[in-house]
Design a protein around this motif. Structure first.
Motif, PDB file in Angstrom:
ATOM      1  N   SER A 165     -87.395  94.210 -55.599  1.00 15.71           N
ATOM      2  CA  SER A 165     -86.586  95.341 -55.140  1.00 15.71           C
ATOM      3  C   SER A 165     -85.934  95.047 -53.791  1.00 15.71           C
ATOM      4  N   GLU A 166     -86.621  94.307 -52.918  1.00 14.45           N
ATOM      5  CA  GLU A 166     -86.034  93.916 -51.636  1.00 14.45           C
ATOM      6  C   GLU A 166     -84.882  92.939 -51.850  1.00 14.45           C
ATOM      7  N   LYS A 168     -83.134  92.529 -54.594  1.00 19.40           N
ATOM      8  CA  LYS A 168     -82.056  93.181 -55.350  1.00 19.40           C
ATOM      9  C   LYS A 168     -81.143  93.971 -54.410  1.00 19.40           C
ATOM     10  N   GLU A 169     -81.735  94.588 -53.395  1.00 17.21           N
ATOM     11  CA  GLU A 169     -80.937  95.369 -52.464  1.00 17.21           C
ATOM     12  C   GLU A 169     -79.945  94.487 -51.716  1.00 17.21           C
ATOM     13  N   ASP A 172     -77.073  93.625 -54.107  1.00 19.79           N
ATOM     14  CA  ASP A 172     -76.202  94.774 -54.376  1.00 19.79           C
ATOM     15  C   ASP A 172     -75.297  95.106 -53.193  1.00 19.79           C
ATOM     16  N   SER A 174     -75.933  96.608 -50.381  1.00 14.34           N
ATOM     17  CA  SER A 174     -76.115  97.980 -49.901  1.00 14.34           C
ATOM     18  C   SER A 174     -76.034  98.002 -48.388  1.00 14.34           C
ATOM     19  N   SER A 176     -78.305  98.701 -46.359  1.00 14.71           N
ATOM     20  CA  SER A 176     -79.541  98.236 -45.750  1.00 14.71           C
ATOM     21  C   SER A 176     -79.540  96.710 -45.674  1.00 14.71           C
ATOM     22  N   LYS A 209     -89.945  97.957 -51.420  1.00 17.50           N
ATOM     23  CA  LYS A 209     -89.281  96.827 -50.774  1.00 17.50           C
ATOM     24  C   LYS A 209     -90.261  96.159 -49.803  1.00 17.50           C
TER      25      LYS A 209
END
Length: 267
Positions: A165-166, A168-169, A172, A174, A176, A209
């Motif tokens: 999840s970390e 993937k961010e 993406d 994002s 963050s 994350k």
């Protein structure tokens, strides 16, 4: 005629592991538990930092503004000998709020060795039940027995591992940004084990994350300086007390705690 009283008895037909079936099992250890000063459960935080390595423990010990809000009790670790005020020599696992009245950034200082069979129980306590973080940063050291390559005490470096999840961010794009954007990923063929592996696995299971930072060397002033620069990237406004800054303290970090010899692996 054979003398049945003096004749050497035949060897046992049981294997040694089979003989253990006739002995009562050892009583199970009591479960670890959290003592929190706040009655509001669970605690929620934007960032949970878990310091395991000696350099990270030393750096966060010198943080000026932190408030003790809880402790994790591991029943097999005796509390005798611990000081009243938090000390690097204590065998303890304290939970602090950093520079924040609403506990948005929490710190856990793990100042004792955690065995393999207890790692997952502690990871479960710290992540996802009584403490629910949006992000987790784990600070540990590179273990020479698990590193694929030669390690020199004169060099310093750090690597990272991330949950899906970390990562993937980041892909993406994002708003963050990565916690440790300047670090390379842990090289293939090397391993991380123990409590750090259990914590990162817990983040992965809970879809949190999570980032694990492992640094080298394990002890000494150069390792502390490296970890301090990494933490400054994450928390640039963190302030440190002046009176405990000295290399003599860093040189004694190898006496803080013993490291477990084996534990479950995370690759």
């Amino acid at each position: 005629m054979e003398d049945v009283l003096t004749e050497i008895p035949p060897p046992s037909r049981f294997f040694k592991e089979d003989l253990n079936n006739f002995t009562p099992p050892s009583p199970p250890l009591p479960s670890p538990f959290l003592l929190l000063s706040s009655l509001d459960k669970p605690l929620r935080s934007s960032l949970l930092i878990i310091a395991i390595s000696s350099p990270s423990l030393s750096v966060f010990h010198r943080v000026a503004a932190k408030t003790l809000i809880g402790t994790l009790i591991l029943p097999e670790i005796p509390l005798s000998g611990n000081s009243i005020e938090p000390s690097l020599r204590d065998k303890s696992c304290n939970i602090y709020a950093l520079n924040d009245v609403d506990n948005s950034v929490l710190l856990v200082s793990v100042q004792y060795a955690v065995s393999a069979e207890r790692s997952h129980a502690i990871a479960k306590l710290l992540i996802g039940e009584q403490i629910i973080p949006e992000r987790v940063l784990i600070m540990d050291s590179v273990q020479s027995r698990n590193f694929r390559g030669k390690l020199s005490p004169d060099e310093t470096f750090a690597f990272k591992l991330e949950t899906s999840s970390e990562r993937k961010e980041h892909s993406d794009r994002s708003s963050s940004s990565p916690l440790l954007k300047g670090l390379d990923y842990f090289p293939s063929g090397s391993m991380v084990d123990g409590l750090a592996a259990a914590l990162l696995s817990r983040c992965q299971m809970r879809n949190i994350k999570g980032t694990l930072c492992v640094s080298w060397p394990e002890f000494g002033g150069s390792g502390v300086s490296l970890v301090k620069s990494i933490i400054k990237e994450v928390l640039p406004s963190l302030e440190y007390s002046v009176n405990s800054d000295g290399e003599d303290e860093y040189s004694k970090l190898d006496q803080i705690k013993d490291h477990p010899l084996d534990s479950e692996l995370y690759t």
